[in-house]
Design a protein around this motif. Structure first.
Motif, PDB file in Angstrom:
ATOM      1  N   SER A  45     -27.362  82.418  66.823  1.00 42.93           N
ATOM      2  CA  SER A  45     -28.378  81.367  66.884  1.00 42.93           C
ATOM      3  C   SER A  45     -28.359  81.947  68.681  1.00 42.93           C
ATOM      4  O   SER A  45     -27.588  81.671  69.258  1.00 42.93           O
ATOM      5  N   SER A  46     -29.853  82.304  68.676  1.00 41.45           N
ATOM      6  CA  SER A  46     -29.910  81.804  69.894  1.00 41.45           C
ATOM      7  C   SER A  46     -29.606  80.336  70.744  1.00 41.45           C
ATOM      8  O   SER A  46     -29.220  80.439  72.481  1.00 41.45           O
ATOM      9  N   GLU A  47     -29.830  79.799  69.794  1.00 46.69           N
ATOM     10  CA  GLU A  47     -29.960  78.383  70.527  1.00 46.69           C
ATOM     11  C   GLU A  47     -28.332  77.949  70.509  1.00 46.69           C
ATOM     12  O   GLU A  47     -28.172  77.651  71.811  1.00 46.69           O
ATOM     13  N   VAL A  48     -27.052  78.690  69.807  1.00 41.19           N
ATOM     14  CA  VAL A  48     -25.811  78.530  70.335  1.00 41.19           C
ATOM     15  C   VAL A  48     -25.615  79.319  71.789  1.00 41.19           C
ATOM     16  O   VAL A  48     -25.414  78.636  72.593  1.00 41.19           O
ATOM     17  N   LEU A  49     -26.121  80.206  71.938  1.00 41.07           N
ATOM     18  CA  LEU A  49     -25.657  81.278  72.689  1.00 41.07           C
ATOM     19  C   LEU A  49     -26.644  80.745  74.679  1.00 41.07           C
ATOM     20  O   LEU A  49     -25.853  80.799  75.529  1.00 41.07           O
ATOM     21  N   THR A  50     -27.759  79.981  73.831  1.00 38.34           N
ATOM     22  CA  THR A  50     -28.125  79.725  75.113  1.00 38.34           C
ATOM     23  C   THR A  50     -27.498  78.601  75.817  1.00 38.34           C
ATOM     24  O   THR A  50     -27.458  78.366  77.287  1.00 38.34           O
ATOM     25  N   LYS A  51     -27.278  77.505  74.906  1.00 37.22           N
ATOM     26  CA  LYS A  51     -26.042  76.239  75.527  1.00 37.22           C
ATOM     27  C   LYS A  51     -24.852  76.729  75.859  1.00 37.22           C
ATOM     28  O   LYS A  51     -24.363  75.950  76.420  1.00 37.22           O
ATOM     29  N   ALA A  52     -23.915  77.831  74.698  1.00 36.52           N
ATOM     30  CA  ALA A  52     -22.477  77.944  75.611  1.00 36.52           C
ATOM     31  C   ALA A  52     -22.979  78.970  76.712  1.00 36.52           C
ATOM     32  O   ALA A  52     -21.926  78.114  77.974  1.00 36.52           O
ATOM     33  N   PHE A  53     -23.549  79.124  76.807  1.00 33.11           N
ATOM     34  CA  PHE A  53     -23.754  79.975  78.001  1.00 33.11           C
ATOM     35  C   PHE A  53     -24.729  79.247  80.047  1.00 33.11           C
ATOM     36  O   PHE A  53     -25.266  79.474  80.728  1.00 33.11           O
ATOM     37  N   GLN A  54     -25.596  78.192  79.483  1.00 35.17           N
ATOM     38  CA  GLN A  54     -26.268  76.697  80.074  1.00 35.17           C
ATOM     39  C   GLN A  54     -27.731  78.403  80.551  1.00 35.17           C
ATOM     40  O   GLN A  54     -27.770  78.307  82.156  1.00 35.17           O
ATOM     41  N   VAL A  55     -28.171  79.376  80.071  1.00 35.36           N
ATOM     42  CA  VAL A  55     -29.298  79.479  80.240  1.00 35.36           C
ATOM     43  C   VAL A  55     -30.694  79.715  80.048  1.00 35.36           C
ATOM     44  O   VAL A  55     -30.075  79.004  78.697  1.00 35.36           O
ATOM     45  N   ASP A  56     -31.632  80.086  80.283  1.00 33.85           N
ATOM     46  CA  ASP A  56     -32.650  80.349  79.224  1.00 33.85           C
ATOM     47  C   ASP A  56     -32.988  80.997  78.174  1.00 33.85           C
ATOM     48  O   ASP A  56     -31.892  82.285  78.322  1.00 33.85           O
ATOM     49  N   LYS A  57     -33.823  80.977  77.558  1.00 26.10           N
ATOM     50  CA  LYS A  57     -33.433  81.838  76.236  1.00 26.10           C
ATOM     51  C   LYS A  57     -34.153  82.582  75.988  1.00 26.10           C
ATOM     52  O   LYS A  57     -33.455  83.630  75.875  1.00 26.10           O
ATOM     53  N   SER A  58     -35.021  82.970  77.141  1.00 25.56           N
ATOM     54  CA  SER A  58     -35.628  84.533  77.306  1.00 25.56           C
ATOM     55  C   SER A  58     -34.313  85.574  77.787  1.00 25.56           C
ATOM     56  O   SER A  58     -34.457  86.700  77.581  1.00 25.56           O
ATOM     57  N   ILE A  59     -33.327  85.123  78.491  1.00 28.23           N
ATOM     58  CA  ILE A  59     -32.079  85.628  79.055  1.00 28.23           C
ATOM     59  C   ILE A  59     -31.091  86.418  77.723  1.00 28.23           C
ATOM     60  O   ILE A  59     -31.362  87.004  77.614  1.00 28.23           O
ATOM     61  N   ILE A  60     -30.876  85.533  77.235  1.00 24.32           N
ATOM     62  CA  ILE A  60     -30.309  85.659  75.830  1.00 24.32           C
ATOM     63  C   ILE A  60     -30.894  86.695  74.902  1.00 24.32           C
ATOM     64  O   ILE A  60     -30.650  87.710  74.264  1.00 24.32           O
ATOM     65  N   ASP A  61     -32.459  86.487  74.813  1.00 24.33           N
ATOM     66  CA  ASP A  61     -33.011  87.286  73.709  1.00 24.33           C
ATOM     67  C   ASP A  61     -32.886  88.481  74.737  1.00 24.33           C
ATOM     68  O   ASP A  61     -33.067  90.164  73.805  1.00 24.33           O
ATOM     69  N   TYR A  62     -32.597  89.088  76.030  1.00 22.50           N
ATOM     70  CA  TYR A  62     -33.402  90.396  76.386  1.00 22.50           C
ATOM     71  C   TYR A  62     -31.066  90.872  76.854  1.00 22.50           C
ATOM     72  O   TYR A  62     -31.191  92.118  75.704  1.00 22.50           O
ATOM     73  N   LEU A  63     -29.996  90.071  76.447  1.00 27.97           N
ATOM     74  CA  LEU A  63     -28.932  90.676  76.182  1.00 27.97           C
ATOM     75  C   LEU A  63     -29.115  90.859  74.539  1.00 27.97           C
ATOM     76  O   LEU A  63     -27.995  91.977  74.135  1.00 27.97           O
ATOM     77  N   GLN A  64     -29.642  90.241  73.349  1.00 26.20           N
ATOM     78  CA  GLN A  64     -29.575  90.209  71.982  1.00 26.20           C
ATOM     79  C   GLN A  64     -30.190  91.792  71.752  1.00 26.20           C
ATOM     80  O   GLN A  64     -29.857  92.749  71.203  1.00 26.20           O
ATOM     81  N   LYS A  65     -30.824  91.998  72.730  1.00 24.43           N
ATOM     82  CA  LYS A  65     -31.755  93.440  72.712  1.00 24.43           C
ATOM     83  C   LYS A  65     -30.526  94.548  72.848  1.00 24.43           C
ATOM     84  O   LYS A  65     -31.580  95.765  73.002  1.00 24.43           O
ATOM     85  N   GLN A  66     -30.018  94.054  73.602  1.00 25.82           N
ATOM     86  CA  GLN A  66     -29.303  95.861  74.438  1.00 25.82           C
ATOM     87  C   GLN A  66     -28.392  96.804  73.642  1.00 25.82           C
ATOM     88  O   GLN A  66     -28.140  95.779  73.011  1.00 25.82           O
ATOM     89  N   SER A  67     -28.187  97.719  74.446  1.00 30.35           N
ATOM     90  CA  SER A  67     -27.751  99.074  72.808  1.00 30.35           C
ATOM     91  C   SER A  67     -26.407  98.526  73.404  1.00 30.35           C
ATOM     92  O   SER A  67     -25.691  98.913  74.511  1.00 30.35           O
ATOM     93  N   TRP A  68     -25.382  97.135  72.592  1.00 29.45           N
ATOM     94  CA  TRP A  68     -24.083  97.571  73.231  1.00 29.45           C
ATOM     95  C   TRP A  68     -23.052  98.742  72.782  1.00 29.45           C
ATOM     96  O   TRP A  68     -23.505  98.743  71.758  1.00 29.45           O
ATOM     97  N   TYR A  69     -22.786  99.380  73.995  1.00 29.42           N
ATOM     98  CA  TYR A  69     -21.710 100.028  73.559  1.00 29.42           C
ATOM     99  C   TYR A  69     -20.221 100.260  73.291  1.00 29.42           C
ATOM    100  O   TYR A  69     -18.942  99.044  73.670  1.00 29.42           O
ATOM    101  N   ASP A  70     -19.500 100.618  72.244  1.00 31.97           N
ATOM    102  CA  ASP A  70     -18.853 100.185  71.637  1.00 31.97           C
ATOM    103  C   ASP A  70     -17.528 101.690  72.146  1.00 31.97           C
ATOM    104  O   ASP A  70     -17.856 102.729  71.499  1.00 31.97           O
ATOM    105  N   ASN A  71     -16.432 101.180  73.511  1.00 27.26           N
ATOM    106  CA  ASN A  71     -16.026 102.939  73.499  1.00 27.26           C
ATOM    107  C   ASN A  71     -14.590 103.094  72.389  1.00 27.26           C
ATOM    108  O   ASN A  71     -13.853 104.464  72.719  1.00 27.26           O
ATOM    109  N   ASN A  72     -14.556 102.360  71.709  1.00 28.19           N
ATOM    110  CA  ASN A  72     -13.110 102.665  71.134  1.00 28.19           C
ATOM    111  C   ASN A  72     -13.363 104.160  70.220  1.00 28.19           C
ATOM    112  O   ASN A  72     -14.589 103.770  68.769  1.00 28.19           O
ATOM    113  N   ASN A  73     -12.380 104.690  69.712  1.00 28.26           N
ATOM    114  CA  ASN A  73     -12.541 105.433  68.636  1.00 28.26           C
ATOM    115  C   ASN A  73     -11.022 106.419  67.605  1.00 28.26           C
ATOM    116  O   ASN A  73     -10.325 105.941  68.686  1.00 28.26           O
TER     117      ASN A  73
END
Length: 221
Positions: A193-221
Motif C-alpha cells: 500500500s502506498s499509504e504504508v510506504l508514504t508513512k514509512a519513508f515520510q515522503v509525498d505519495k507521488s514519490i512512492i507512485d513513481y518508485l513503484q512504476k520503475q522496472s526494478w532489476y534483479d541481478n541474481n541468476n
C-alpha cells in the motif's frame, strides 16, 4: 542408591532436552500441512548413494553478463545449481561488476557471507540492526581482500575502480536466500500500500507512485 540413580537419569534427560533445537529454515516460510497435502521441505530428497557421480559435486561458472541497469551480475552456486551441496550448509556466488557496477543493498535471511575480491576495487558495507543503532560499516577492498557480512544484515558492494571487478562470496547455507531491498519494497506482488510506504519513508505519495512504476532489476541468476 536408587535416589542417586534417579537423579543421574533426570540430569541426563534434562541435558538432552536442553541441547535439542529445531533446524534452521531453508526457505522463507513453511506452513504446516497434513501429510497428504504437504511437500518435503528444508532440503532436498537424497539421491541413492549408489547412483551418485562426480558430476553431482561439480559446476563450471562463467563470467556473468553485466550489461544491465545495475552493472552487475550474481551467479549463484546453491543447492539448486549444485546438488552435491545438499545438507552441507554452504553455498557460493560469483559477482561480476562493470565499471561503477552495484550489487544493490540486500540481505541473506539464512546465511552469513564472506567475500573475497579477485579483481578490481570494491566499496562494500553493511548496516547493523535497529538495536545497535543502524551503524554503517564500510571498507574499500582491493584484490585479495576479504570482508564478512553478518547473517540477515543489509549490505552492498560497489565497483569504485575504472575497470571490471570480480568477487567470490561464500555463504553459510545451501540456500541463503536474497532479499533486494528496493525490489522487495517497490516491486512486491501485489504492491505494498502506498499509504504504508508514504508513512514509512515520510515522503509525498507521488514519490512512492513513481518508485513503484520503475522496472526494478534483479541481478541474481
Amino acid at each position: 542408591m536408587k535416589v542417586v540413580y534417579l537423579l543421574v537419569a533426570l540430569l541426563a534427560l534434562t541435558s538432552t532436552v536442553v541441547s535439542a533445537y529445531d533446524p534452521s529454515p531453508l526457505q522463507d516460510f513453511c506452513v504446516a500441512a497434513k501429510e497428504k497435502d504437504g511437500v518435503f521441505v528444508n532440503g532436498k530428497f537424497c539421491k541413492d548413494p549408489k547412483l551418485v557421480k562426480a558430476e553431482d559435486f561439480f559446476r563450471h561458472v562463467e563470467p556473468g553478463e553485466t550489461v544491465n541497469p545495475l552493472g552487475s551480475n550474481v551467479t549463484q552456486v546453491f543447492v539448486d545449481q549444485l546438488p552435491g551441496l545438499n545438507t552441507l550448509g554452504i553455498g557460493l556466488a560469483r559477482i561480476d561488476f562493470a565499471p561503477k557496477g552495484l550489487n544493490a543493498p540486500h540481505t541473506h535471511p539464512r546465511g552469513t557471507e564472506i567475500l573475497i575480491v579477485l579483481e578490481g576495487t570494491l566499496y562494500v558495507g553493511f548496516v547493523t540492526s535497529n538495536q545497535d543503532g543502524n551503524r554503517l560499516f564500510t571498507k574499500v577492498l582491493n584484490k585479495g581482500d576479504v570482508f564478512v557480512f553478518p547473517i540477515g544484515l543489509i549490505h552492498f558492494q560497489l565497483n569504485v575502480g575504472y575497470g571490471n571487478a570480480v568477487a567470490i562470496a561464500g555463504l553459510s547455507s545451501q540456500n541463503p536466500g536474497a532479499i533486494t531491498i528496493a525490489n522487495a519494497l517497490f516491486k512486491a506482488n501485489p504492491p505494498i500500500s502506498s499509504e504504508v510506504l508514504t508513512k514509512a519513508f515520510q515522503v509525498d505519495k507521488s514519490i512512492i507512485d513513481y518508485l513503484q512504476k520503475q522496472s526494478w532489476y534483479d541481478n541474481n541468476n
